[in-house]
Scaffold this active site. Structure first.
Site, short mmCIF file in Angstrom:
data_model
loop_
_atom_site.label_atom_id
_atom_site.label_comp_id
_atom_site.label_asym_id
_atom_site.label_seq_id
_atom_site.Cartn_x
_atom_site.Cartn_y
_atom_site.Cartn_z
N GLY A 28 0.87 -1.43 0.02
CA GLY A 28 -0.11 -0.11 0.37
C GLY A 28 0.74 1.24 0.17
O GLY A 28 2.18 1.14 0.09
N ARG A 115 -6.99 3.26 18.63
CA ARG A 115 -6.26 4.74 19.09
C ARG A 115 -7.05 5.30 20.26
O ARG A 115 -6.25 5.90 21.13
CB ARG A 115 -6.48 5.74 18.05
N CYS A 144 -3.14 11.05 10.58
CA CYS A 144 -2.04 11.84 9.78
C CYS A 144 -2.53 13.50 10.00
O CYS A 144 -1.70 14.30 10.22
CB CYS A 144 -2.01 11.58 8.33
N SER A 174 -3.32 10.52 -0.75
CA SER A 174 -2.41 9.52 -0.03
C SER A 174 -3.29 8.90 1.08
O SER A 174 -3.20 7.71 1.35
CB SER A 174 -1.09 9.96 0.22
N GLY A 175 -3.74 9.81 1.76
CA GLY A 175 -4.64 9.42 2.97
C GLY A 175 -5.66 8.30 2.65
O GLY A 175 -5.92 7.52 3.85
N LYS A 229 -11.82 12.53 14.83
CA LYS A 229 -10.44 11.82 15.38
C LYS A 229 -9.50 12.93 15.56
O LYS A 229 -8.73 12.74 16.70
CB LYS A 229 -9.93 11.08 13.92
N HIS A 258 -0.23 16.58 3.24
CA HIS A 258 -1.50 17.38 3.77
C HIS A 258 -1.13 18.97 4.21
O HIS A 258 0.11 19.05 4.87
CB HIS A 258 -2.16 16.77 5.33
P1 A2P Z 1 -3.21 -5.54 -1.51
O1 A2P Z 1 -2.24 -4.59 -2.16
O2 A2P Z 1 -2.83 -6.90 -1.77
O3 A2P Z 1 -4.46 -5.15 -1.64
P2 A2P Z 1 -3.76 1.46 0.55
O4 A2P Z 1 -3.62 2.04 1.96
O5 A2P Z 1 -2.62 1.96 -0.24
O6 A2P Z 1 -4.99 1.05 0.05
O7 A2P Z 1 -3.10 -0.06 1.09
C1 A2P Z 1 -3.81 -1.10 1.67
C2 A2P Z 1 -2.62 -2.33 1.98
O8 A2P Z 1 -3.41 -3.18 2.87
C3 A2P Z 1 -2.24 -2.90 0.89
O9 A2P Z 1 -0.79 -3.32 0.95
C4 A2P Z 1 -3.20 -4.01 0.83
O10 A2P Z 1 -2.75 -5.16 0.15
C5 A2P Z 1 -3.37 -4.38 2.30
N1 A2P Z 1 -4.52 -5.00 2.30
C6 A2P Z 1 -5.97 -4.77 2.30
N2 A2P Z 1 -6.80 -5.62 2.69
C7 A2P Z 1 -6.03 -6.79 3.18
C8 A2P Z 1 -6.27 -7.83 3.85
N3 A2P Z 1 -7.55 -8.41 4.04
N4 A2P Z 1 -5.27 -8.71 4.30
C9 A2P Z 1 -4.02 -8.32 4.10
N5 A2P Z 1 -3.53 -7.08 3.51
C10 A2P Z 1 -4.58 -6.28 3.18
#
Ligand code: A2P
Length: 350
Positions: A28, A115, A144, A174-175, A229, A258
């Site tokens: 992510g 939190r 953030c 990005s948030g 928050k 931000h």
């Molecule tokens: P993936 O890329 O495989 O979907 P962002 O905040 O940029 O959207 O990123 C979210 C992050 O959380 C990504 O790495 C995403 O993986 C991961 N993620 C989302 N759902 C799950 C889940 N159920 N189990 C593990 N990782 C997850």
């Protein structure tokens, strides 16, 4: 001050060895920065485990010149892991973090899941590192916008108690994650090409637009979740339940940093010069206040920096008592607003 990104950690884990670290949500927007911060700050890592959803299993991400294979998160993912940095959303944190913590892994969680719990420290290292004492293996990384708003406010609060704060945020894509950043780019391209674009991640057209933060509004107060928050977390981090706060959170078409417009009222009179003097030596803060050239904090300049930029430091003319100051600040949401703050917390555990 020098950029906090440049400050090395250089310590080790219990027993003199380096800790085994996991990044949950490694693919992510924040996850990638977590890996980057571990590397740039020289955090000691014996083994780095990268975890994400099944969709990403088998992908590789670079760390210290090596490609590390991403694994699908599973119940056994935390075997042997000393510190897990979570940034995979609140649902994943709620489901997985308590078990990992129970089994002995220290979880530093970037979501809002824990939190406000009394048994969970909510930490900005420049402010309340002491809150870590007696943690129960789950430590929360603050919102953030709260981090960008209050990291520079703390040194003022220590000298002249801040009784009231009014903050308006200008929050980057990005948030809302990597998909929201991609949506901003794609919708901007479509707009410029005169093509239709249906938003999929955010609730409104994003290109050349801005909108009230995309979280639910509490009908009782009229404030959205993000605003709630910022208000609640600020009081918890400052340890000041009496602080009066009003937040308005807005999503703007900026990729990753931000900005906040902030007015605060102190217990005693305070001048812009006194504020500048305090901020000059404040950790994690850089003054950008070039009145002659009309050069002030901008998300573009804040992007990629660990410090929060603060400028437009001026008297709030609506308060004739001389106790109120307004400023404008910008900070990288992915770094100090998320990944950097989490890695700084991890450094405090060494
Ligand atoms: P993936 O890329 O495989 O979907 P962002 O905040 O940029 O959207 O990123 C979210 C992050 O959380 C990504 O790495 C995403 O993986 C991961 N993620 C989302 N759902 C799950 C889940 N159920 N189990 C593990 N990782 C997850």
């Amino acid at each position: 001050m020098t950029d906090v990104l440049e400050r090395p950690a250089g310590k080790v884990w219990r027993g003199g060895r380096a800790p085994n670290v996991a990044v949950v949500g490694a693919t992510g927007a924040v996850g990638v920065e977590l890996i980057g911060c571990l590397e740039t700050r020289g955090f000691p890592v014996a083994n780095l485990k990268l975890l994400a959803s099944e969709r990403s299993a088998g992908k590789t991400l670079p760390f210290k010149g090596k490609d590390i294979t991403v694994e699908a998160l599973s119940p056994s993912s935390f075997d042997g892991v000393d510190i897990a940095l979570f940034s995979a959303g609140g649902a994943t944190s709620r489901k997985v973090a308590p078990e990992a913590a129970k089994a002995g892994t220290i979880v530093i969680d970037n979501s809002s899941a824990f939190r406000m719990r009394d048994d969970v420290p909510l930490v900005i290292p420049e402010i309340n590192a002491g809150a870590l004492k007696g943690h129960h293996n789950i430590i929360a990384n603050p919102n953030c916008s709260a981090i960008v708003s209050i990291t520079p406010l703390w040194p003022i609060h220590q000298k002249n108690r801040v009784k009231r704060m009014i903050v308006s945020t200008y929050q980057a894509a990005s948030g809302a994650g990597a998909a929201a950043m991609a949506e901003l780019e794609e919708s901007t391209r479509a707009y410029l090409e005169g093509k239709a674009f249906e938003p999929k991640v955010l609730p409104h057209p994003y290109a050349f637009n801005l909108f009230s933060h995309n979280t639910a509004i509490d009908p009782a107060t009229g404030y959205n979740d993000e605003e709630t928050k910022v208000m609640g977390e600020t009081r918890k981090i400052f340890g000041d339940a009496e602080m009066r706060i009003n937040a308005t959170c807005i999503r703007v078409p900026v990729l990753r940093a931000h900005a906040v417009s902030l007015t605060f009222e102190c217990e005693n009179p305070i001048s812009p010069d006194e504020v500048r003097e305090i901020l000059k030596t404040a950790p994690g803060v850089k003054i950008v206040d070039d009145v002659a050239n009309n050069y002030f904090p901008m998300p573009r300049d804040a992007s990629g920096q660990g410090d929060i930029l603060v400028g437009r430091i001026r008297r709030d003319l609506s308060d004739p008592s001389g106790r109120s100051i307004s400023w404008f600040a910008a900070g990288d949401q992915l770094l100090k607003g998320a990944a950097l703050n989490a890695v700084q917390i991890a450094e405090l555990l060494l």
